[in-house]
Design a protein around this motif. Structure first.
Motif, PDB file in Angstrom:
ATOM      1  N   ALA A 197     -31.312   7.995 -51.784  1.00 19.57           N
ATOM      2  CA  ALA A 197     -29.961   7.512 -51.470  1.00 19.57           C
ATOM      3  C   ALA A 197     -29.032   8.684 -51.161  1.00 19.57           C
ATOM      4  O   ALA A 197     -28.207   8.622 -50.232  1.00 19.57           O
ATOM      5  N   LEU A 198     -29.137   9.768 -51.939  1.00 18.96           N
ATOM      6  CA  LEU A 198     -28.317  10.952 -51.683  1.00 18.96           C
ATOM      7  C   LEU A 198     -28.650  11.550 -50.325  1.00 18.96           C
ATOM      8  O   LEU A 198     -27.743  11.893 -49.548  1.00 18.96           O
ATOM      9  N   ASP A 200     -29.921  10.114 -47.729  1.00 12.32           N
ATOM     10  CA  ASP A 200     -29.432   9.232 -46.658  1.00 12.32           C
ATOM     11  C   ASP A 200     -27.930   9.409 -46.453  1.00 12.32           C
ATOM     12  O   ASP A 200     -27.438   9.446 -45.309  1.00 12.32           O
ATOM     13  N   ALA A 201     -27.193   9.526 -47.570  1.00 21.77           N
ATOM     14  CA  ALA A 201     -25.737   9.685 -47.472  1.00 21.77           C
ATOM     15  C   ALA A 201     -25.374  11.013 -46.818  1.00 21.77           C
ATOM     16  O   ALA A 201     -24.493  11.081 -45.947  1.00 21.77           O
ATOM     17  N   MET A 205     -23.524  11.886 -43.209  1.00 21.39           N
ATOM     18  CA  MET A 205     -22.361  12.766 -43.120  1.00 21.39           C
ATOM     19  C   MET A 205     -22.588  13.858 -42.083  1.00 21.39           C
ATOM     20  O   MET A 205     -21.703  14.161 -41.278  1.00 21.39           O
ATOM     21  N   ARG A 254     -16.002  13.300 -52.212  1.00 21.69           N
ATOM     22  CA  ARG A 254     -16.658  12.005 -52.405  1.00 21.69           C
ATOM     23  C   ARG A 254     -17.249  11.895 -53.813  1.00 21.69           C
ATOM     24  O   ARG A 254     -17.239  10.824 -54.408  1.00 21.69           O
ATOM     25  N   GLU A 259     -17.977   8.214 -55.096  1.00 21.70           N
ATOM     26  CA  GLU A 259     -18.623   7.613 -53.929  1.00 21.70           C
ATOM     27  C   GLU A 259     -19.989   8.229 -53.631  1.00 21.70           C
ATOM     28  O   GLU A 259     -20.712   7.738 -52.770  1.00 21.70           O
ATOM     29  N   LEU A 260     -20.308   9.303 -54.318  1.00 18.48           N
ATOM     30  CA  LEU A 260     -21.563  10.010 -54.050  1.00 18.48           C
ATOM     31  C   LEU A 260     -22.167  10.457 -55.380  1.00 18.48           C
ATOM     32  O   LEU A 260     -21.515  11.155 -56.162  1.00 18.48           O
TER      33      LEU A 260
END
Length: 284
Positions: A197-198, A200-201, A205, A254, A259-260
């Motif tokens: 998930a990290l 992908d985020a 970005m 974030r 959010e992260l």
């Protein structure tokens, strides 16, 4: 008008024209005489080469200086057939980057010089008929500098496009799995969901960055040094550092807003790399 030494009508007309013709300052008259000489010589020989060197030397430093001051640059280019429009990024680049200013100045000088001989040949430099601002007759170097202002916008737009294309060459969209591999998280076992998930985020970005910053991060992931990235993209090391800092600040912001989420395993990896970088700097 030919001078008729017999005292006829031609002589009278020539005398009248001479009286009406203003006296030029000695340096300006010297320029006028030299222009006539180089035109007659077909723009060849030592006089022309010396003249060209003087115009380059006079205009180069002024172009570099004026690019740091937006209002002066707009004034220089106001009569150009190609209106000059600068973004905030353009202004920042011209203000901060001496290599970019110097490169643009050289390109502008060369383009201005391409048509300058023809301009002189057709009487473009005529301080008698064109006395200049406030009646002050322009030196040839000032006249050439003005010509540089006319071509600068066209040169700038071409330079900016080529520069952007160079960034785009090194800034394709980052694919899935690249960050996980760079962080040493790929192997026979599936990547943990929180790590995936990290990654992908962060990938999203990076893909959302402007081409230059995206290129910097892609090359960083490829383990190029700051100096290598700067050389490859034709920018300064400071620009590389700034690009990295901007994304790090976004990540930090974030994270502070919740959010992260950064898993402990990645936190440990980042800490290890920071310590490794410090060790390398001390060794250097």
């Amino acid at each position: 008008m030919r001078n008729n030494r017999t005292g006829g009508q031609d002589a009278e007309s020539w005398d009248t024209a001479s009286k009406d013709r203003p006296d030029l300052p000695e340096p300006v008259q010297y320029d006028v005489d030299r222009v006539a000489e180089v035109v007659a010589a077909g723009f060849r020989g030592p006089v022309w080469h010396q003249m060209a060197d003087e115009m380059y030397a006079y205009s180069f430093g002024r172009l570099c200086a004026v690019m740091r001051r937006t209002e002066k640059l707009m004034k220089l280019t106001e009569k150009s057939p190609t209106p000059l429009s600068l973004t905030d990024e353009d202004r920042g680049t011209l203000y901060r980057s001496a290599p970019d200013r110097e490169h643009l100045a050289i390109l502008t000088l060369n383009v201005a010089m391409e048509t300058f001989p023809q301009r002189l040949k057709t009487g473009g430099y005529d301080p008698v008929r064109n006395p200049g601002k406030n009646g002050k007759h322009a030196h040839l170097t000032s006249y050439f500098y003005g010509r540089c202002g006319l071509v600068f916008p066209r040169v700038f737009y071409t330079w900016r496009t080529e520069r952007t294309d160079r960034f785009l060459l090194h800034a394709p969209r980052m694919g899935d799995g690249i960050l996980a591999h760079a962080l040493g998280q790929t192997g026979p076992e599936p990547v943990p969901d929180d790590v995936a998930a990290l990654c992908d985020a962060l990938t999203a970005m990076i893909n959302g960055l402007r081409p230059r910053d995206r290129a910097v991060w892609l090359l960083t992931v490829d383990k190029l040094s700051q100096g290598e990235i700067a050389d490859l993209l034709g920018i300064k090391i400071g620009d590389v550092q700034n690009a990295r800092t901007r994304l790090k600040q976004q990540v930090k912001m974030r994270r502070s807003r919740g959010e992260l989420y950064v898993p402990p395993s990645i936190e440990a990896e980042w800490a290890r790399r920071r310590a490794e970088d410090k060790t390398k700097k001390k060794a250097a």
